[in-house]
Structures are given as structure tokens and as C-alpha cells.
Motif scaffolding. Structure first.
Motif, PDB file in Angstrom:
ATOM      1  N   PHE A  32       0.830  -1.194   0.000  1.00 21.45           N
ATOM      2  CA  PHE A  32       0.000   0.000   0.000  1.00 21.45           C
ATOM      3  C   PHE A  32       0.872   1.254   0.000  1.00 21.45           C
ATOM      4  O   PHE A  32       1.961   1.256   0.567  1.00 21.45           O
ATOM      5  CB  PHE A  32      -0.904   0.024   1.237  1.00 21.45           C
ATOM      6  CG  PHE A  32      -1.999  -1.017   1.224  1.00 21.45           C
ATOM      7  CD1 PHE A  32      -3.320  -0.644   1.058  1.00 21.45           C
ATOM      8  CD2 PHE A  32      -1.704  -2.359   1.400  1.00 21.45           C
ATOM      9  CE1 PHE A  32      -4.331  -1.587   1.062  1.00 21.45           C
ATOM     10  CE2 PHE A  32      -2.704  -3.313   1.404  1.00 21.45           C
ATOM     11  CZ  PHE A  32      -4.026  -2.928   1.224  1.00 21.45           C
ATOM     12  N   LYS A  33       0.366   2.313  -0.608  1.00 17.36           N
ATOM     13  CA  LYS A  33       1.096   3.581  -0.598  1.00 17.36           C
ATOM     14  C   LYS A  33       1.047   4.206   0.796  1.00 17.36           C
ATOM     15  O   LYS A  33       0.106   4.000   1.548  1.00 17.36           O
ATOM     16  CB  LYS A  33       0.493   4.550  -1.610  1.00 17.36           C
ATOM     17  CG  LYS A  33       0.690   4.136  -3.063  1.00 17.36           C
ATOM     18  CD  LYS A  33       0.107   5.178  -4.005  1.00 17.36           C
ATOM     19  CE  LYS A  33       0.329   4.784  -5.461  1.00 17.36           C
ATOM     20  NZ  LYS A  33      -0.262   5.788  -6.382  1.00 17.36           N
ATOM     21  N   PHE A  34       2.080   4.977   1.081  1.00 16.98           N
ATOM     22  CA  PHE A  34       2.163   5.723   2.346  1.00 16.98           C
ATOM     23  C   PHE A  34       2.013   4.809   3.563  1.00 16.98           C
ATOM     24  O   PHE A  34       1.210   5.065   4.466  1.00 16.98           O
ATOM     25  CB  PHE A  34       1.096   6.826   2.395  1.00 16.98           C
ATOM     26  CG  PHE A  34       1.065   7.697   1.175  1.00 16.98           C
ATOM     27  CD1 PHE A  34       2.117   8.567   0.901  1.00 16.98           C
ATOM     28  CD2 PHE A  34       0.001   7.638   0.293  1.00 16.98           C
ATOM     29  CE1 PHE A  34       2.101   9.366  -0.230  1.00 16.98           C
ATOM     30  CE2 PHE A  34      -0.023   8.434  -0.846  1.00 16.98           C
ATOM     31  CZ  PHE A  34       1.023   9.295  -1.104  1.00 16.98           C
ATOM     32  N   ASN A  35       2.787   3.740   3.558  1.00 19.92           N
ATOM     33  CA  ASN A  35       2.769   2.825   4.698  1.00 19.92           C
ATOM     34  C   ASN A  35       4.024   3.045   5.553  1.00 19.92           C
ATOM     35  O   ASN A  35       5.026   3.575   5.074  1.00 19.92           O
ATOM     36  CB  ASN A  35       2.680   1.364   4.239  1.00 19.92           C
ATOM     37  CG  ASN A  35       3.985   0.850   3.652  1.00 19.92           C
ATOM     38  OD1 ASN A  35       4.886   0.409   4.369  1.00 19.92           O
ATOM     39  ND2 ASN A  35       4.111   0.922   2.321  1.00 19.92           N
ATOM     40  N   ILE A  36       3.946   2.629   6.805  1.00 19.01           N
ATOM     41  CA  ILE A  36       5.091   2.714   7.721  1.00 19.01           C
ATOM     42  C   ILE A  36       5.452   1.298   8.144  1.00 19.01           C
ATOM     43  O   ILE A  36       4.711   0.648   8.888  1.00 19.01           O
ATOM     44  CB  ILE A  36       4.770   3.567   8.956  1.00 19.01           C
ATOM     45  CG1 ILE A  36       4.400   4.990   8.532  1.00 19.01           C
ATOM     46  CG2 ILE A  36       5.966   3.597   9.912  1.00 19.01           C
ATOM     47  CD1 ILE A  36       4.042   5.905   9.684  1.00 19.01           C
ATOM     48  N   LEU A  57      -1.904   4.859   5.124  1.00 18.40           N
ATOM     49  CA  LEU A  57      -2.874   5.945   5.055  1.00 18.40           C
ATOM     50  C   LEU A  57      -4.244   5.438   4.623  1.00 18.40           C
ATOM     51  O   LEU A  57      -5.270   5.926   5.107  1.00 18.40           O
ATOM     52  CB  LEU A  57      -2.384   7.016   4.081  1.00 18.40           C
ATOM     53  CG  LEU A  57      -3.268   8.251   3.925  1.00 18.40           C
ATOM     54  CD1 LEU A  57      -3.413   8.980   5.253  1.00 18.40           C
ATOM     55  CD2 LEU A  57      -2.702   9.178   2.854  1.00 18.40           C
ATOM     56  N   GLU A  58      -4.260   4.480   3.736  1.00 19.01           N
ATOM     57  CA  GLU A  58      -5.532   3.955   3.228  1.00 19.01           C
ATOM     58  C   GLU A  58      -6.396   3.363   4.335  1.00 19.01           C
ATOM     59  O   GLU A  58      -7.628   3.411   4.276  1.00 19.01           O
ATOM     60  CB  GLU A  58      -5.267   2.901   2.150  1.00 19.01           C
ATOM     61  CG  GLU A  58      -6.527   2.435   1.427  1.00 19.01           C
ATOM     62  CD  GLU A  58      -6.221   1.569   0.241  1.00 19.01           C
ATOM     63  OE1 GLU A  58      -7.060   0.703  -0.099  1.00 19.01           O
ATOM     64  OE2 GLU A  58      -5.147   1.737  -0.373  1.00 19.01           O
ATOM     65  N   MET A  59      -5.768   2.790   5.354  1.00 17.42           N
ATOM     66  CA  MET A  59      -6.503   2.239   6.486  1.00 17.42           C
ATOM     67  C   MET A  59      -6.716   3.289   7.571  1.00 17.42           C
ATOM     68  O   MET A  59      -7.657   3.187   8.363  1.00 17.42           O
ATOM     69  CB  MET A  59      -5.749   1.044   7.073  1.00 17.42           C
ATOM     70  CG  MET A  59      -5.681  -0.159   6.150  1.00 17.42           C
ATOM     71  SD  MET A  59      -7.317  -0.749   5.645  1.00 17.42           S
ATOM     72  CE  MET A  59      -8.008  -1.204   7.240  1.00 17.42           C
TER      73      MET A  59
END
Length: 224
Positions: free
Chosen positions: A101-105, A111-113
Motif C-alpha cells: 500500500f502507498k504511504f505505509n510505515i 494511510l488507506e486504512m
């Protein structure tokens, strides 16, 4: 004491609601009805914990929905990250992974969640929590204590049994005569799918990923 007991009951109520949400989400994504979560019973404690934290930490922001939305995203994301980290350290496996997923840590949150968490925070603090507390206020205090005691007992038993079942993952991984993470994960899933209790966990967490680096560390400790 009565107030704390009511919050305790809220934990169970929202854990059940979270379990229902996971069931619906799981059905639409896999077209199968699967008992989601770690527990045998119909509870997802992370939802109950999250809702209690939202209420205790963010109720002072109910007059500002934008700040409440952002803060709910932050609180729930931190909770999910901590839960992912602790469960990986305890059971030597990654139970969910947002790497794609994009923008994950670190694949633990994304971010999507986080956005649905923010919306959930608004729903919880504006509608669900006030309604639940209002309903509990109508019940006799004695009934509240009795129900809380029964639920606590059942929850503890379920937790102990479920913990024992989950430990099968680590035990099975340790028995694999391989040194490749993907091969170990596939073998563990295949082996555990033969047992009714452990198969439920495999179905609940299709993105289960065995942490082979932690498994190797555990093996070294055992050898010592």
C-alpha cells in the motif's frame, strides 16, 4: 467502580461490533464467511480497545470534528502499529502487511486504512459511545456487575485457549527443516490448515508472514 464496569462492557460491545465488521469485510473480499480475529468467540479486542481509547483520549474534541477526525486517525494508527509490533515479537509472525500500500510505515500501518479509522472515530464518539452508555445507564447496577463478571470469565478462558492455539504457529515454524522465509510460511499454513482450530487463524489472516529472522533468534536461544 460502576463507571469503570460500564466502560468494561463497552469494550465487549465494541469488540463484538468490530468482529461483525471484520466478518462483513472478509466476506466481500474472500466470498467466504470466516471467523475473523484471534479469539474463538465473536470478539475483536483491538476494536474494543481502540474505541475505549478514542473515548478516553478524544472526547474533549467532540466540538471540532476535523481535529477529532485527524486525532482518531493518529490514535488508531498508533494502536494498530503497536499491536502489529508486539504480536510479531511474541508469535514470530507478521499477521497483516501493508507493504504494497502507498504511504505505509514498515508495512504495519498505511494511510488507506488510517482514513477509515478517522471516520470510525467520528461514528464512535458522536453516535455509538453515547448511545451505548445511555443504554447501560438504564440497566440496574447489579445486572451490570453480573454481566461484566460473566463476560470477563468467558473472555479469559477464550484468551487462554486462543493463545495456546496461536502458539502452534511458532511451534510449527520451528519444526520446518528449511531456511527460506516464503517456504516456511507456505509450509506452516499448509500444516495448520489440517487442524480445525488453527485453520481458522490461517483463514482469518491470509497475509500471515512468518518472521524467519526472529525464528532464527529463537532457535539460537533454545540451543543455548
Amino acid at each position: 467502580m460502576l463507571y469503570i464496569t460500564k466502560l468494561f462492557l463497552c469494550f465487549f460491545i465494541f469488540s463484538f461490533i468490530g468482529w461483525c465488521l471484520e466478518m462483513v469485510f472478509g466476506y466481500f473480499t474472500t466470498k467466504k464467511i470466516v471467523n475473523r480475529g484471534f479469539l474463538i468467540g465473536p470478539l475483536c479486542p483491538i476494536y474494543g480497545t481502540g474505541c475505549i481509547l478514542l473515548y478516553l483520549l478524544l472526547r474533549q474534541y467532540v466540538n471540532d470534528p476535523i481535529i477529532l477526525f485527524v486525532m482518531a486517525m493518529v490514535v488508531c494508527s498508533i494502536l494498530e502499529y503497536v499491536a502489529s509490533y508486539l504480536m510479531e515479537k511474541i508469535f514470530k509472525a507478521r499477521w497483516w502487511d501493508y507493504t504494497d500500500f502507498k504511504f505505509n510505515i514498515n508495512g504495519r500501518i498505511c494511510l488507506e486504512m488510517a482514513i477509515p479509522f478517522g471516520l470510525l472515530g467520528l461514528l464512535v464518539l458522536y453516535i455509538l459511545f453515547p448511545s451505548t452508555l445511555n443504554l447501560l445507564d438504564r440497566l440496574p447496577s447489579q445486572a451490570i456487575y453480573v454481566v461484566a463478571g460473566l463476560l470477563a470469565t468467558i473472555f479469559l478462558v477464550d484468551l487462554l485457549i486462543s493463545f495456546k492455539v496461536i502458539m502452534k504457529f511458532t511451534e510449527t515454524a520451528l519444526s520446518v527443516p528449511k531456511d527460506m522465509t516464503e517456504e516456511i510460511t507456505k509450509f506452516v499454513k499448509k500444516t495448520l490448515s489440517k487442524n480445525r482450530w488453527t485453520k481458522r487463524l490461517v483463514d482469518s489472516f491470509p497475509n500471515l508472514h512468518i518472521d524467519f529472522s526472529n525464528i532464527k533468534k529463537l532457535l539460537k536461544k533454545i540451543k543455548k
